[in-house]
Design an enzyme around this catalytic site. Structure first.
Site, PDB file in Angstrom:
ATOM      1  N   GLY A  11       3.865  -6.877  -9.945  1.00 27.29           N
ATOM      2  CA  GLY A  11       3.651  -8.187 -10.538  1.00 27.29           C
ATOM      3  C   GLY A  11       3.508  -8.066 -12.035  1.00 27.29           C
ATOM      4  O   GLY A  11       4.111  -7.185 -12.661  1.00 27.29           O
ATOM      5  N   THR A  34       8.672  -7.433  -1.997  1.00 27.84           N
ATOM      6  CA  THR A  34       9.960  -8.110  -2.141  1.00 27.84           C
ATOM      7  C   THR A  34      10.980  -7.159  -2.759  1.00 27.84           C
ATOM      8  O   THR A  34      10.729  -6.575  -3.818  1.00 27.84           O
ATOM      9  CB  THR A  34       9.817  -9.355  -3.029  1.00 27.84           C
ATOM     10  N   LYS A  73      -3.741  -7.431  -6.401  1.00 29.05           N
ATOM     11  CA  LYS A  73      -5.024  -8.104  -6.532  1.00 29.05           C
ATOM     12  C   LYS A  73      -5.971  -7.650  -5.416  1.00 29.05           C
ATOM     13  O   LYS A  73      -5.538  -7.093  -4.395  1.00 29.05           O
ATOM     14  CB  LYS A  73      -4.829  -9.612  -6.496  1.00 29.05           C
ATOM     15  N   TRP A  83       1.088   1.590   1.906  1.00 34.75           N
ATOM     16  CA  TRP A  83       1.616   2.303   0.748  1.00 34.75           C
ATOM     17  C   TRP A  83       0.673   3.431   0.333  1.00 34.75           C
ATOM     18  O   TRP A  83       1.117   4.549   0.020  1.00 34.75           O
ATOM     19  CB  TRP A  83       1.835   1.354  -0.420  1.00 34.75           C
ATOM     20  N   LYS A 176     -15.599  -7.003 -19.660  1.00 31.47           N
ATOM     21  CA  LYS A 176     -14.328  -7.613 -19.247  1.00 31.47           C
ATOM     22  C   LYS A 176     -14.551  -8.574 -18.086  1.00 31.47           C
ATOM     23  O   LYS A 176     -13.911  -9.632 -18.003  1.00 31.47           O
ATOM     24  CB  LYS A 176     -13.326  -6.523 -18.851  1.00 31.47           C
ATOM     25  N   PRO A 255      -4.273 -17.222  -2.535  1.00 31.55           N
ATOM     26  CA  PRO A 255      -5.714 -16.952  -2.482  1.00 31.55           C
ATOM     27  C   PRO A 255      -6.216 -16.487  -3.848  1.00 31.55           C
ATOM     28  O   PRO A 255      -5.499 -15.801  -4.585  1.00 31.55           O
ATOM     29  CB  PRO A 255      -5.833 -15.832  -1.437  1.00 31.55           C
ATOM     30  N   LEU A 256      -7.433 -16.859  -4.185  1.00 35.09           N
ATOM     31  CA  LEU A 256      -8.000 -16.554  -5.488  1.00 35.09           C
ATOM     32  C   LEU A 256      -8.963 -15.371  -5.408  1.00 35.09           C
ATOM     33  O   LEU A 256      -9.647 -15.181  -4.404  1.00 35.09           O
ATOM     34  CB  LEU A 256      -8.754 -17.772  -6.038  1.00 35.09           C
TER      35      LEU A 256
END
Length: 294
Positions: A11, A34, A73, A83, A176, A255-256
């Site tokens: 991403g 993808t 995320k 993976w 951060k 989703p957040l």
């Protein structure tokens, strides 16, 4: 000899790191959901095209590597577990390019015997309608000063993505996190950085950041009283159309990461007996924005 590298999650963050590696003469394996022939990153210096393909089958991963950049995320870690199983051996380092202060505890159960290190990512990269990524500023990453971080240094050596090692990584990570936490306001308003120039929003943001600062200090972060004002000024002086990953996810109906960015403030506050009245309102609203059925 440079370490062998895989990037899981191409991403915005993953594409930026893959492009930095490629420009420095390395060819990372790119792994995602993808299939794509290539990745594209647009910078102020031009467009970088990273040859693919993006692999989608962990069974075809090609064996273990020295370094995995995990750029999914927090809500996607479980989905990336195949993976990690395919790419990680006992000598592998997994560098988690993810928001929050809980990267190690979230990823470690899926990484087997690999060594997991957190990272703080300091670059604004945004997906574009054509599928490319726009890197709006210089890129650098902060890592804890540990032996395994040297693998990341070696991989990115000579690239335009700088790597710094922090002796007090806790303070860097919590600072951060404060910045990421207040970006949650964008979800509830549907607005970008320009909204922080409103006096009422700036005042509310400062109050929330002071609440978060109290929690961060209880967790061992050494941060000054001026940090909330500094963070608000970052948003106020950014381009008015500057977005954030959590707003992009809200706009796309994904989703957040509300829990690792905002819920953590409430959870850790309660653990220390710290009142978090703003979090007590903000967190349920963010959770509902992410998880409600309608």
């Amino acid at each position: 000899m440079s370490p062998s590298v895989a990037v899981v999650g191409p991403g915005a963050i993953g594409t930026t790191v893959a492009a930095a590696l490629y420009e420095a003469g390395r060819r990372p394996r790119i792994c995602g959901r993808t299939a794509r022939d290539q990745l594209e990153l647009q910078t102020s210096h031009g467009r970088i095209v990273v040859p693919g393909p993006v692999q989608t089958d962990p069974a075809q991963a090609g064996g273990t590597v020295d370094l995995v950049f995990l750029a999914v995320k927090a809500t996607q870690v479980e989905g990336a577990a195949p993976w990690l199983k395919a790419l990680c051996g006992p000598d592998t380092v997994v560098c988690v390019l993810q928001n929050g202060v809980e990267q190690e505890s979230i990823v470690r159960p899926y990484a087997g015997a690999a060594r997991v290190i957190p990272a703080v990512v300091w670059f604004p990269s945004e997906p574009q309608p054509d599928g490319s990524i726009w890197l709006r500023d210089e890129a650098h990453v902060t890592l804890p000063d540990r032996p395994e971080s040297r693998v990341v240094l070696d991989a990115l050596r000579g690239s335009w993505c700088a790597v710094e090692l922090a002796g007090d990584f806790t303070s860097v990570a919590w600072r951060k996190l404060l910045q990421n936490a207040v970006a949650g306001f964008m979800v509830l308003t549907g607005r970008r950085s320009g909204m922080f120039t409103r006096p009422d929003i700036a005042e509310l943001a400062l109050a929330y950041l002071r609440e978060c600062l109290t929690v961060a200090r209880a967790e061992g972060a050494v941060l000054g009283d001026d940090v909330p004002q500094q963070i608000v000024e970052v948003f106020q002086t950014s381009p008015a159309d500057m977005s954030s990953s959590i707003l992009a996810d809200r706009e796309a109906g994904r989703p957040l990461e509300w829990d690792i960015r905002n819920g953590v403030m409430q959870r850790r506050g309660r653990a220390h007996g710290i009142a978090t009245p703003i979090s007590d309102v903000l967190v349920p609203l963010l959770a509902a924005s992410s998880d409600s059925p309608a």
